[in-house]
Design a protein around this motif. Sequence first.
Motif, PDB file in Angstrom:
ATOM      1  N   TYR A  75      -2.667  -1.818  10.162  1.00  8.97           N
ATOM      2  CA  TYR A  75      -1.750  -0.676  10.209  1.00  8.97           C
ATOM      3  C   TYR A  75      -0.761  -0.861  11.361  1.00  8.97           C
ATOM      4  O   TYR A  75      -1.103  -1.427  12.415  1.00  8.97           O
ATOM      5  CB  TYR A  75      -2.519   0.640  10.413  1.00  8.97           C
ATOM      6  CG  TYR A  75      -3.510   0.949   9.330  1.00  8.97           C
ATOM      7  CD1 TYR A  75      -3.132   1.679   8.208  1.00  8.97           C
ATOM      8  CD2 TYR A  75      -4.827   0.508   9.421  1.00  8.97           C
ATOM      9  CE1 TYR A  75      -4.053   1.971   7.202  1.00  8.97           C
ATOM     10  CE2 TYR A  75      -5.748   0.791   8.422  1.00  8.97           C
ATOM     11  CZ  TYR A  75      -5.357   1.518   7.321  1.00  8.97           C
ATOM     12  OH  TYR A  75      -6.267   1.804   6.338  1.00  8.97           O
TER      13      TYR A  75
ATOM     14  N   PRO B 163      -6.547  -5.710  -0.706  1.00 11.52           N
ATOM     15  CA  PRO B 163      -7.131  -4.853   0.335  1.00 11.52           C
ATOM     16  C   PRO B 163      -6.213  -4.704   1.536  1.00 11.52           C
ATOM     17  O   PRO B 163      -5.418  -5.591   1.850  1.00 11.52           O
ATOM     18  CB  PRO B 163      -8.428  -5.601   0.711  1.00 11.52           C
ATOM     19  CG  PRO B 163      -8.180  -7.019   0.321  1.00 11.52           C
ATOM     20  CD  PRO B 163      -7.304  -6.971  -0.881  1.00 11.52           C
ATOM     21  N   ILE B 164      -6.324  -3.560   2.200  1.00  3.17           N
ATOM     22  CA  ILE B 164      -5.513  -3.280   3.384  1.00  3.17           C
ATOM     23  C   ILE B 164      -6.063  -4.082   4.554  1.00  3.17           C
ATOM     24  O   ILE B 164      -7.269  -4.077   4.827  1.00  3.17           O
ATOM     25  CB  ILE B 164      -5.519  -1.779   3.689  1.00  3.17           C
ATOM     26  CG1 ILE B 164      -4.817  -1.019   2.559  1.00  3.17           C
ATOM     27  CG2 ILE B 164      -4.844  -1.481   5.024  1.00  3.17           C
ATOM     28  CD1 ILE B 164      -4.887   0.472   2.677  1.00  3.17           C
TER      29      ILE B 164
ATOM     30  N   LYS C 202      -7.039   6.374   5.703  1.00  2.00           N
ATOM     31  CA  LYS C 202      -6.497   5.232   4.968  1.00  2.00           C
ATOM     32  C   LYS C 202      -5.847   5.683   3.665  1.00  2.00           C
ATOM     33  O   LYS C 202      -6.233   6.708   3.075  1.00  2.00           O
ATOM     34  CB  LYS C 202      -7.596   4.206   4.698  1.00  2.00           C
ATOM     35  CG  LYS C 202      -8.699   4.683   3.784  1.00  2.00           C
ATOM     36  CD  LYS C 202      -9.733   3.584   3.601  1.00  2.00           C
ATOM     37  CE  LYS C 202     -10.856   4.035   2.685  1.00  2.00           C
ATOM     38  NZ  LYS C 202     -11.882   2.971   2.509  1.00  2.00           N
TER      39      LYS C 202
ATOM     40  N   PRO D 179       0.819  -1.223   0.000  1.00  2.00           N
ATOM     41  CA  PRO D 179       0.000   0.000   0.000  1.00  2.00           C
ATOM     42  C   PRO D 179       0.845   1.262   0.000  1.00  2.00           C
ATOM     43  O   PRO D 179       2.034   1.253   0.343  1.00  2.00           O
ATOM     44  CB  PRO D 179      -0.817  -0.114   1.301  1.00  2.00           C
ATOM     45  CG  PRO D 179      -0.662  -1.526   1.763  1.00  2.00           C
ATOM     46  CD  PRO D 179       0.649  -2.003   1.242  1.00  2.00           C
TER      47      PRO D 179
ATOM     48  N   ASN E 265      -0.884  -5.000   3.693  1.00  2.00           N
ATOM     49  CA  ASN E 265      -1.774  -5.896   2.956  1.00  2.00           C
ATOM     50  C   ASN E 265      -1.078  -7.238   2.801  1.00  2.00           C
ATOM     51  O   ASN E 265      -0.031  -7.487   3.425  1.00  2.00           O
ATOM     52  CB  ASN E 265      -2.200  -5.296   1.618  1.00  2.00           C
ATOM     53  CG  ASN E 265      -1.043  -5.104   0.655  1.00  2.00           C
ATOM     54  OD1 ASN E 265       0.079  -5.528   0.919  1.00  2.00           O
ATOM     55  ND2 ASN E 265      -1.307  -4.472  -0.485  1.00  2.00           N
TER      56      ASN E 265
ATOM     57  N   ALA F 286       0.656   1.128   6.305  1.00  2.00           N
ATOM     58  CA  ALA F 286      -0.444   0.205   6.034  1.00  2.00           C
ATOM     59  C   ALA F 286       0.111  -1.156   5.622  1.00  2.00           C
ATOM     60  O   ALA F 286       1.230  -1.272   5.110  1.00  2.00           O
ATOM     61  CB  ALA F 286      -1.341   0.760   4.932  1.00  2.00           C
TER      62      ALA F 286
ATOM     63  N   TYR G 107      -3.717   4.807  -2.355  1.00  2.00           N
ATOM     64  CA  TYR G 107      -3.218   3.680  -3.146  1.00  2.00           C
ATOM     65  C   TYR G 107      -3.186   2.446  -2.244  1.00  2.00           C
ATOM     66  O   TYR G 107      -2.490   2.430  -1.226  1.00  2.00           O
ATOM     67  CB  TYR G 107      -1.823   3.998  -3.688  1.00  2.00           C
ATOM     68  CG  TYR G 107      -1.192   2.871  -4.494  1.00  2.00           C
ATOM     69  CD1 TYR G 107      -1.572   2.643  -5.809  1.00  2.00           C
ATOM     70  CD2 TYR G 107      -0.237   2.036  -3.928  1.00  2.00           C
ATOM     71  CE1 TYR G 107      -1.000   1.611  -6.552  1.00  2.00           C
ATOM     72  CE2 TYR G 107       0.343   1.007  -4.650  1.00  2.00           C
ATOM     73  CZ  TYR G 107      -0.049   0.795  -5.965  1.00  2.00           C
ATOM     74  OH  TYR G 107       0.507  -0.225  -6.682  1.00  2.00           O
ATOM     75  N   THR G 108      -3.933   1.414  -2.597  1.00  2.00           N
ATOM     76  CA  THR G 108      -4.049   0.232  -1.726  1.00  2.00           C
ATOM     77  C   THR G 108      -3.136  -0.907  -2.131  1.00  2.00           C
ATOM     78  O   THR G 108      -3.060  -1.913  -1.414  1.00  2.00           O
ATOM     79  CB  THR G 108      -5.498  -0.276  -1.730  1.00  2.00           C
ATOM     80  OG1 THR G 108      -5.881  -0.607  -3.073  1.00  2.00           O
ATOM     81  CG2 THR G 108      -6.440   0.784  -1.176  1.00  2.00           C
TER      82      THR G 108
END
Length: 1271
Positions: free
Chosen positions: A749, A745-746, A737, A715, A793, A791, A740-741
């Motif tokens: 954190y 999906p995230i 949030k 992310p 993922n 973040a 840009y992921t």
Amino acid sequence: SLDYQACQALATNCIETKRLDKYVHEEPMIRGPKFLVRLRSHTVFEHTPVKLFCTVEGFPMPVVSWYRDGVILDKSSGRYLVTSKGGIHSLEITRCSTDDTAQYTAVAGNLHGQASSQASIVVKRYRQEEESCPYAWLPFTGKNHNNLLLHSPVSATTLLLLLSSPCLLAAMLPQIHYTKINITFLERFGPVFATEGESATLSATMILNPNLANLQPEAQWYRDDTRLFDSKWVKIETGRGVTTLTLPNLYKDDEGLYTLRMVTKGGTAEHSAFVSVADGPPPVPAAPGAPMDIKIHDANRDYVIVSWKPPNTTTEGPILGYFVDKCEVGTENWTQCNDHPIKICKYPVSGLFESHSYYFRVRAVNSHGISKPSRMSDPIAALDPTEFERLHGGICVCLCAAEGKPPGVPAGVHATEIDRTYVVLSWKAPAYSSKAPMWYYIEKCMADSGAWQRVNTKVPIRSPRYAVFDLAEGKQYKFRVLSANIYGTSEPSQPTGTIETLQLKGVPSAPGQVIATRETDSSVLIQWAPPKEPNNLIGYYIDQCVKGSKNWTSANHKPHRSTRFVVSGLTKGETYVFRVQAINELGLSEESQESAPLTVKAALSHPVVSAAPSAPYDIALLNCDGHSMVLNWKKPLHSGGAKIREYYVDKRRSGTTMWREVNVAPFSERLYKVEGLTEGAVYQFHVYAANLAGLGRASQHSADFNCEAWTMPEPGPAYDLTFCEVRDHSVVVEWQKPVYTGSGPITGYHVEYAKKGSSDWTTANETAVNHLFYKVTGLEVGTTYVFRVRAVNAAGVGMASMASDPVTAKAVDKKSGDIVLSFESCQINEGSQFIWKKDYKEITDFSKGVEIKSEGHHSKLIFKTADKEDFGTYSVSVTNTEGVSSSYTISAEELAKMLALSYDIRHPIIPLKSELAYKILERGRMRFWLQAEEISPKCMPFMTINSTFLQPNKMGHDVSTGIIEFIMDHFTEENEGTFTCQITDGGGKAQSSLVLIGNGNEGPHFSEFLSLHVGDDCSVTLVCKVANLKKDSEFHWFREDTEIIPDVKPDLGSGVCKLPIKQFSLKTAGIYKATISDDRGKDMSQIDISGKDNTIFDFKMCSFQLLSPSSPPLGASAAELVINCTATGIQLQLEKDKGKYSIVITDPETSHKRTLDLSGDGELIPSLPSLYRGKVVGGLPDVVTIMEKKTLSLTCTVCGDPKPQVSWLKNGAEVEPDDQYVVSLDQGKFASLTIKGVSMEDSGRYTMIVQNKYGGESVDIVVSVTAVYHK
């Protein structure tokens, strides 16, 4: 032969004479003005003369007026020489200057119309000081020509090149630098509140620096961004530092935002204010206001289309329709065009005389009367559109010989305007040069029929454009055109495609939520959501009302297009509510929901709004796709005393110095997507913030951002890190949030922190959190930290966010209980002071426990003894700075919470390590004890047994251990009950209780079990009482083992718990339970009110006696009766006996008696169950009146046992439910008939029949639908 030639010459002479006589007799019939020779544009040098000519014909002879840039020419100045001889008119400027560069218009007019011609005069500057310059522009005379050839170093070839290449010559001329003139307004015009028929004057006084006679600014006046010029309705005067606009006769058309712009070559200064024009006194009470904004569309030889905007109606009745009036120019005879009121704000007026000019006006009608007329329209001439275009030089028709033949076929038939009941058609005329006149026929047919029908027009159609009226709404048509002359009719043209007329959709839906915010101490900003169904929206009306008065008045009297409006002229300190209505040509929508009440006062005191905001900072890149970048930044440290309303972004290539604007239109969010970038290029950005005071400084430019698409699977960075709950060892971090992921999906954190100035980052949470906040603990008190967030993922841990602003972990004083407003200034200068105000009045009275403490950059406003009257708006400003300030509003609700928190802080609960307990000692003694976490030597313990205080000297406590004890010498059965220990230590308190009863129950329990209470109003309530409770004790209600959530929580403070049972019946009967529990145990109480065991009530019939003389007393033989309570009541079935009956209902405490007379004149009265027949309780009127297209709802309450059936009749026939007629019976007692979109056919007598097995009744309602007729 000679005789023949003489006769032929004589005949030719007669024909020519007749032809000339024909034109001589036709000449007086020419009505509208016509330009035979039009004006021509000129380019001249300054100090030289110029003359404009034109020739006009018309009957009567037209009068010509001259205009300069749309303003009537001031001939009294002596600069202009105007002559007129016959039909020849001229305008001469004897000595031109550069100020004479403008567009000049000659307007010719007579009783039958107007015509105009325009031309431009461009005056070029001639500079004497540049005569010796080889590139100087010299007037081309013989003398100058010789001088140029003999003395100029430029060759003749070069000179010819310069003269033939203006662009080359312009590039060689020096750049023009205009003189900057500073304009300062000394006196400005303010808002004006006037009434129709009055006059209003707007005036502004200014000073100019420098004040140059030949460089005076131009005063431009605007209404709602439309330029105003001198006219019958507007008078403008400017000179000697003063400009004035006068509205001599106000109409609602004049309402709007007026702006004065003083324009110079070097810039513009402007000022604006709102002019409100209310409706004048109506001709009759409660009549509507006048319509406004009259417009004329599609003028033709015998018709025009008139449109207007509807007035607002707040207290007046709804508008039923409109009347359109016309008046021929030159007369004062107004005639009504339509016999019946029309509902739609558009009407085609036919039957006009060709070449005549007309005025139009409109009047509104409601049930009380007719309004005053609107302002009349501008004059419009009933002319053939081709003739009108020819007069203005717009068309040219190529003709060919066609003598003695029918004309050709028209082509290109199409619709230029489509409405509900008419279509405007246009087509291309055939080539035609015959002396015989040509006209057209129009034919129509339904799209699916093919049966063509000729349209009946009142006058011959001679122009290739015409409106076809009297069409049906929402139908599909086709049209074709035929041309004709005295020799015959052409073939029909190709038909148009399918043309569908518009269908009436109704008024717009109501606007959405209305939000009112403070603007000044006399104005409020209103914003609202547009209607979901606009239906050709025209605008909005805004209404205002003092809270609680219901006296609604119009805030604007002319439809407003935007969804924002500033309501001016309000009373300071008064509380208002607002609502909005949407408008289209059919009328006004339903009112929106009312706004929340708002008290009028300044959003921020004016002395505080003294500077633009400081610069934003820390620009971060959140995403890049190779062609655009998403940026974010931190808001300025100080706002300059007003809310930051907008931001602007500039960009440049890295390594360059030229900044370019990214956004022309401002935006308010701190998240912006910059588009149109070059892939692979490196960019820098900076940001400006703006408030009411102006544009602030630019931020420091960003780091170099490479415009390459992000493709990494992890992310991007989070952004907008903020803090709350800053404590001595912890702080809560919040964030947004990432944009840009990454590839997935995230999922969580990580929060990292470091000491300020250090690069040693520590991860606060090893396990990722899936929400957007985290409490970081383990901080050092007094140490300053910065934070960042990453973040996560499935691909891994993403980019770190930009580091937060520094935050210091600091201890919070939790013991004073004072309410404190704290402010830290980002800017302090020598001599700066903190000024605190309440409701924008400086705080000078400190006798009520208010204290101000200021030190360095910090200042506090402390409420030592706050009370409920201290709510309001508090503001602080810092003197000798660029407007550093802040404000905070404490509402009454928030203040109540603060006072409760202050009380809890000042009177804390002393934490206990252990609750009150007991231990049995030798010889029957009992030891009671508890342990507090911490007590002081001033601790005061008290002990009570069944609410009886014991002597304090029998209590003991140990400060070192926190143990408080009491020893009872003899514990007997008489001492059973509740033991309570209360502790007071300074402001803190604590309490613990213990219940000792025979069964040894030490936990919470019922001191009084469940019982049923019946009130005088037959209400039923379950009541119980609990004891030996703790703070975490829980109480619950159950019915048939299903938990009940009551409207009011149980009062565990008093120990009394109640459960009201609404509408007690078989549905609510059953077994009820109550439980009380905590960690010490659980107790339960149960009661059966199902009625199965006949244990709840004992009903007894005490006496029955017939009072009729012919019947013996029944009471002597009647035995005592026992009757059970049922959900449907107490029933007595009679077969023959008549008389007067009494029933007595008893319970263990009281009795209730009811008497019923069943005697009659020889006729047997029906049995008691007939009392439960179907009935109408109420709610229906006798007569209902409603307008067409509305929704009618007839609703009432019915009763009966069993539940009755409901049916509806219309004029004796049963109503069949469908999409228009909706019949419903809710809960067996709320009956309704809803008729959607009522029409005249829905008028009549409606009957509602209510019936069950015991009988019923009927009710009649007369419905009258009010119709508005169309012509």
